[in-house]
Scaffold this motif. Structure first.
Motif, short mmCIF file in Angstrom:
data_model
loop_
_atom_site.label_atom_id
_atom_site.label_comp_id
_atom_site.label_asym_id
_atom_site.label_seq_id
_atom_site.Cartn_x
_atom_site.Cartn_y
_atom_site.Cartn_z
N ARG A 217 0.76 -1.23 0.04
CA ARG A 217 0.11 -0.08 0.08
C ARG A 217 0.89 1.28 -0.12
NH1 ARG A 217 -4.43 2.00 4.50
NH2 ARG A 217 -4.38 4.16 3.91
N TRP A 218 0.87 2.00 -1.14
CA TRP A 218 1.89 3.17 -1.38
C TRP A 218 0.83 4.41 -0.99
CZ3 TRP A 218 6.92 2.58 -1.84
CH2 TRP A 218 7.16 1.45 -2.15
N GLU A 219 -0.27 4.50 -1.18
CA GLU A 219 -1.15 5.42 -0.75
C GLU A 219 -1.45 5.73 0.69
OE1 GLU A 219 -1.31 4.42 -4.93
OE2 GLU A 219 -1.90 3.06 -3.19
N ARG A 220 -1.35 7.12 0.96
CA ARG A 220 -1.39 7.33 2.39
C ARG A 220 -3.00 7.67 2.59
NH1 ARG A 220 1.24 9.79 6.35
NH2 ARG A 220 3.04 10.17 4.73
N ARG A 221 -3.85 8.02 1.29
CA ARG A 221 -4.96 8.12 1.38
C ARG A 221 -5.86 6.51 1.43
NH1 ARG A 221 -7.56 13.46 -1.50
NH2 ARG A 221 -9.31 11.93 -1.41
N ALA A 222 -6.62 6.26 2.29
CA ALA A 222 -7.24 4.95 2.01
C ALA A 222 -8.26 5.01 1.07
CB ALA A 222 -7.91 4.65 3.35
N ASP A 223 -8.84 6.24 0.36
CA ASP A 223 -9.92 5.89 -0.48
C ASP A 223 -8.86 5.81 -1.98
OD1 ASP A 223 -8.70 8.33 -0.21
OD2 ASP A 223 -10.40 9.41 -1.49
N ILE A 224 -8.15 6.17 -1.88
CA ILE A 224 -7.33 5.97 -3.13
C ILE A 224 -7.08 4.53 -3.34
CG2 ILE A 224 -5.31 6.59 -4.62
CD1 ILE A 224 -7.63 8.81 -4.45
N HIS A 225 -6.45 3.87 -2.29
CA HIS A 225 -6.17 2.26 -2.40
C HIS A 225 -7.40 1.59 -2.49
CE1 HIS A 225 -3.48 -0.86 -1.53
NE2 HIS A 225 -4.30 -1.39 -0.63
N GLU A 226 -8.56 2.05 -1.83
CA GLU A 226 -9.80 1.39 -1.99
C GLU A 226 -10.34 1.48 -3.17
OE1 GLU A 226 -11.97 3.30 1.08
OE2 GLU A 226 -11.80 1.72 2.51
N ALA A 227 -9.96 2.52 -4.15
CA ALA A 227 -10.47 2.67 -5.56
C ALA A 227 -9.85 1.70 -6.34
CB ALA A 227 -10.20 4.01 -6.06
N LEU A 228 -8.47 1.54 -6.10
CA LEU A 228 -7.70 0.74 -6.96
C LEU A 228 -7.84 -0.79 -6.69
CD1 LEU A 228 -4.17 2.41 -6.45
CD2 LEU A 228 -5.46 2.24 -8.39
N LEU A 229 -8.31 -0.98 -5.37
CA LEU A 229 -8.88 -2.38 -4.91
C LEU A 229 -10.05 -2.76 -5.79
CD1 LEU A 229 -7.99 -2.57 -1.27
CD2 LEU A 229 -7.15 -4.19 -2.74
N LYS A 230 -11.06 -1.66 -5.88
CA LYS A 230 -12.09 -1.97 -6.57
C LYS A 230 -12.19 -2.08 -7.79
CE LYS A 230 -15.18 0.60 -2.93
NZ LYS A 230 -15.91 1.73 -2.80
N LEU A 231 -11.33 -1.32 -8.53
CA LEU A 231 -11.07 -1.52 -10.12
C LEU A 231 -10.44 -2.75 -10.22
CD1 LEU A 231 -11.04 -0.24 -12.82
CD2 LEU A 231 -8.65 0.92 -12.16
N ALA A 232 -9.41 -3.42 -9.51
CA ALA A 232 -8.88 -4.66 -9.58
C ALA A 232 -10.02 -5.70 -9.47
CB ALA A 232 -7.79 -4.92 -8.80
N CYS A 233 -10.98 -5.39 -8.47
CA CYS A 233 -11.97 -6.62 -8.56
C CYS A 233 -12.85 -6.55 -9.73
CB CYS A 233 -12.97 -6.28 -7.30
SG CYS A 233 -12.02 -6.76 -5.70
N CYS A 234 -12.96 -5.22 -10.19
CA CYS A 234 -13.93 -5.13 -11.54
C CYS A 234 -13.05 -5.91 -12.74
CB CYS A 234 -14.18 -3.75 -11.98
SG CYS A 234 -15.19 -3.10 -10.99
N LEU A 235 -11.74 -5.73 -12.75
CA LEU A 235 -10.99 -6.38 -13.93
C LEU A 235 -11.11 -7.85 -13.73
CD1 LEU A 235 -8.00 -3.83 -14.10
CD2 LEU A 235 -10.07 -4.08 -15.53
#
Length: 270
Positions: A242-260
């Motif tokens: 986890r490189w993002e300090r902001r949790a919402d940005i890391h969560e956004a990448l997680l959700k996008l990965a789940c979509c893919l």
């Protein structure tokens, strides 16, 4: 040779484009046109797959600056684009009878959080270093249904019920949307009779391994799918740490990965 993984395919774009928020007309700088959304999405995928830093995004590829992609990812996440996209993809699988509601599997995985931030904590499996946990629930085939981000010191059992609640209502060709499996499988980290009773109250059968019992219970025959999904999820190098300090940005990448990952499931049977 196949296309680069960060290139937005037509099948992905035709599902994403209707969900993107409409842009307001610009009056202050009418000559400066915003970068097309599809190119920005390519830039986001370029960060997600190889795992490079936002500031190192090569602008010569036409993706725009890393900050442009970061802002667009933030805005789309706040607008609920990734959650709605995931629900659309799950509905496609469900309409084709490709979601296994007979059982769901839950598990978690730890990642380091090198820059700290919200939803981090001292990890008991990494000498107390800051870390985060990815809590995941999948169907019987390993398709991700919901994912929760917490601190690395959060006990797995605390997220069992929130994971069940996070499963969205999935539409089908007929009848009511479905969001509840018949059985939920979990390892010994989720062993607690109080939670078993709460799961049964939801008319779901808990099949959770008991602490102190010898290995070889047979649950691994069904639970391995969630381990495979974690391998798919962390195949996106940006999510291994986890490189993002902001949790919402890391969560956004997680959700996008789940979509893919869900889109791959659709492509595998088409």
């Amino acid at each position: 040779m196949g296309a680069s993984p960060w290139i937005v395919s037509d099948e992905l774009w035709e599902r994403v484009e209707p969900l993107l928020p409409r842009k307001e007309r610009r009056f202050r700088y009418p000559v400066r046109r915003p970068l097309p959304d599809r190119e920005v999405l390519c830039g986001i995928l370029y960060v997600l797959h190889p795992g490079i830093q936002w500031e190192h995004l090569p602008q010569e590829l036409g993706f725009g600056s890393g900050m442009t992609c970061w802002r667009r990812l933030r805005d789309w996440n706040e607008a609920g684009v990734w959650q709605r996209l995931h629900e659309v993809l799950l509905a496609e699988l469900n309409a084709a009878a490709r979601l296994d509601w007979c059982r769901c599997v839950v598990d978690s995985s730890h990642v380091r959080a090198l820059k700290g931030g919200r939803e981090t904590g001292p990890s008991p499996v990494d000498r107390g270093r800051p870390g985060s946990k990815h809590h995941l629930i999948t169907d019987g085939h390993g398709t991700p249904l919901a994912l929760i981000l917490t601190g690395g010191n959060r006990n797995d059992i605390t997220q069992l019920l929130p994971l069940l609640d996070a499963v969205p209502p999935v539409k089908s060709r007929s009848g009511r949307p479905r969001r509840k499996p018949q059985v939920v499988l979990a390892d010994r980290g989720y062993d607690h009779d109080c939670y078993r009773e709460q799961i049964r109250a939801r008319k779901i059968l808990p099949v959770i391994a008991r602490r102190g019992t010898p290995h070889g219970s047979g649950l691994g025959v069904y639970r391995w799918v969630v381990e495979r999904t974690f391998a798919w999820l962390h195949g996106f190098r940006r999510l291994r740490i986890r490189w993002e300090r902001r949790a919402d940005i890391h969560e956004a990448l997680l959700k996008l990965a789940c979509c893919l990952i869900t889109l791959r499931q659709i492509s595998s049977w088409c």
